[in-house]
Enzyme design. Structure first.
Site, PDB file in Angstrom:
ATOM      1  N   SER A 183      38.676  47.166  57.589  1.00 52.17           N
ATOM      2  CA  SER A 183      38.024  47.612  58.824  1.00 52.17           C
ATOM      3  C   SER A 183      38.255  46.641  59.979  1.00 52.17           C
ATOM      4  O   SER A 183      37.965  46.967  61.128  1.00 52.17           O
ATOM      5  CB  SER A 183      36.518  47.784  58.601  1.00 52.17           C
ATOM      6  N   ILE A 239      43.185  42.948  61.867  1.00 55.76           N
ATOM      7  CA  ILE A 239      44.421  42.763  61.111  1.00 55.76           C
ATOM      8  C   ILE A 239      44.499  43.768  59.976  1.00 55.76           C
ATOM      9  O   ILE A 239      45.556  44.363  59.725  1.00 55.76           O
ATOM     10  CB  ILE A 239      44.519  41.314  60.590  1.00 55.76           C
ATOM     11  N   GLY A 240      43.391  43.994  59.275  1.00 55.28           N
ATOM     12  CA  GLY A 240      43.385  44.947  58.167  1.00 55.28           C
ATOM     13  C   GLY A 240      43.791  46.343  58.605  1.00 55.28           C
ATOM     14  O   GLY A 240      44.567  47.022  57.913  1.00 55.28           O
ATOM     15  N   SER A 279      44.865  31.138  57.416  1.00 57.27           N
ATOM     16  CA  SER A 279      44.661  30.779  58.819  1.00 57.27           C
ATOM     17  C   SER A 279      45.371  29.469  59.143  1.00 57.27           C
ATOM     18  O   SER A 279      45.578  28.625  58.268  1.00 57.27           O
ATOM     19  CB  SER A 279      43.161  30.624  59.106  1.00 57.27           C
ATOM     20  N   TYR A 329      34.967  26.926  57.195  1.00 59.77           N
ATOM     21  CA  TYR A 329      36.036  27.927  57.294  1.00 59.77           C
ATOM     22  C   TYR A 329      37.391  27.295  56.984  1.00 59.77           C
ATOM     23  O   TYR A 329      38.200  27.861  56.242  1.00 59.77           O
ATOM     24  CB  TYR A 329      36.022  28.527  58.700  1.00 59.77           C
TER      25      TYR A 329
END
Length: 240
Positions: free
Chosen positions: A11, A14-15, A135, A148
């Site tokens: 959703s 990128i997806g 990332s 992260y």
């Protein structure tokens, strides 16, 4: 014969781009989402003209057992694209344990356990592809994004280790490390902050979700048949 790919975080910006790219190439898709059902329904409408099978799967990957809700609904499978993720900003001193657990669950624990549960499907076929969207901060780290960055760094180690473990089984495992990409995850930044980030990037702009999706398609293709255990950095020259 149909090819099936699972996209976690389908959703997101990128997806969704990955889903559209792969559907255009003839893939049928398992589309994971958590809360954004409206986005997934809109994506399903976009994919209909491609004529594949598109199956939405809801699961909360911020919990330690989220992967079980996905793995139980997967049948035929040729590829996994781990796109699921969330951001966590702030000083490490202010980090709460629940926040740290959610970040590690969605980026590390669930991708690892979901892959473990689905790996037998690849082993029986003698082929398969696993791609992790990590990332730039997993490569170099970012202040105020310590948890992260740690999670994204763990994803890279996961890719490098697993690629060695399954290479002789015909399974390839790679990562893509985007820099700043124009997705809803950037909505927490002011226009001035986005402008400053763009100024720091040698190419002078944010990346596009479609640029990440094109690289996913390449890594899944036969053109990448001898590539495994690699991290493809897509960041406009921001970190080299």
């Amino acid at each position: 014969m149909k090819k099936y790919a699972l996209i976690t975080g389908a959703s997101g910006g990128i997806g969704q781009a990955v889903a559209c790219n792969l559907a255009a190439k003839g893939y049928s898709l398992y589309l994971h989402y958590n809360k954004n059902e409206q986005s997934i329904m809109g994506l399903m409408d976009k994919l209909l003209p491609y004529g594949g099978e598109y199956i939405p799967i809801q699961a909360d990957l911020t919990t330690s057992i989220g992967y079980k809700s996905i793995s139980s609904q997967i049948f035929s499978l040729d590829a996994i694209i781990h796109c699921g993720g969330n951001s966590q900003y702030g000083l490490l001193l202010d980090l709460q344990q629940e926040e740290a657990e959610a970040v590690m669950n969605i980026h590390v624990l669930n991708p690892l356990m979901l892959t473990k549960e689905l790996l037998p499907k690849f082993l029986r076929k003698g082929s398969g592809n696993i791609i992790v969207i990590t990332s730039i901060w997993g490569q170099t780290g970012a202040a105020c994004e310590v948890a992260y960055s740690a999670a994204k760094g763990a994803q890279i180690a996961f890719v490098k280790a697993l690629s060695k473990e399954v290479a002789l089984n015909g399974i390839r495992v790679n990562a893509i490390a985007p820099g700043a990409v124009a997705t809803p995850m950037m909505e927490g930044f002011t226009p001035e902050e986005v402008e400053q980030i763009s100024f720091e990037i040698p190419m002078g702009r944010l990346g596009l979700p479609e640029e990440i999706a094109g690289s996913v398609a390449f890594l899944l293709s036969d053109d990448a048949s001898y590539i495994t255990g690699q991290v493809l950095a897509i960041n406009g020259g921001w970190y080299t």
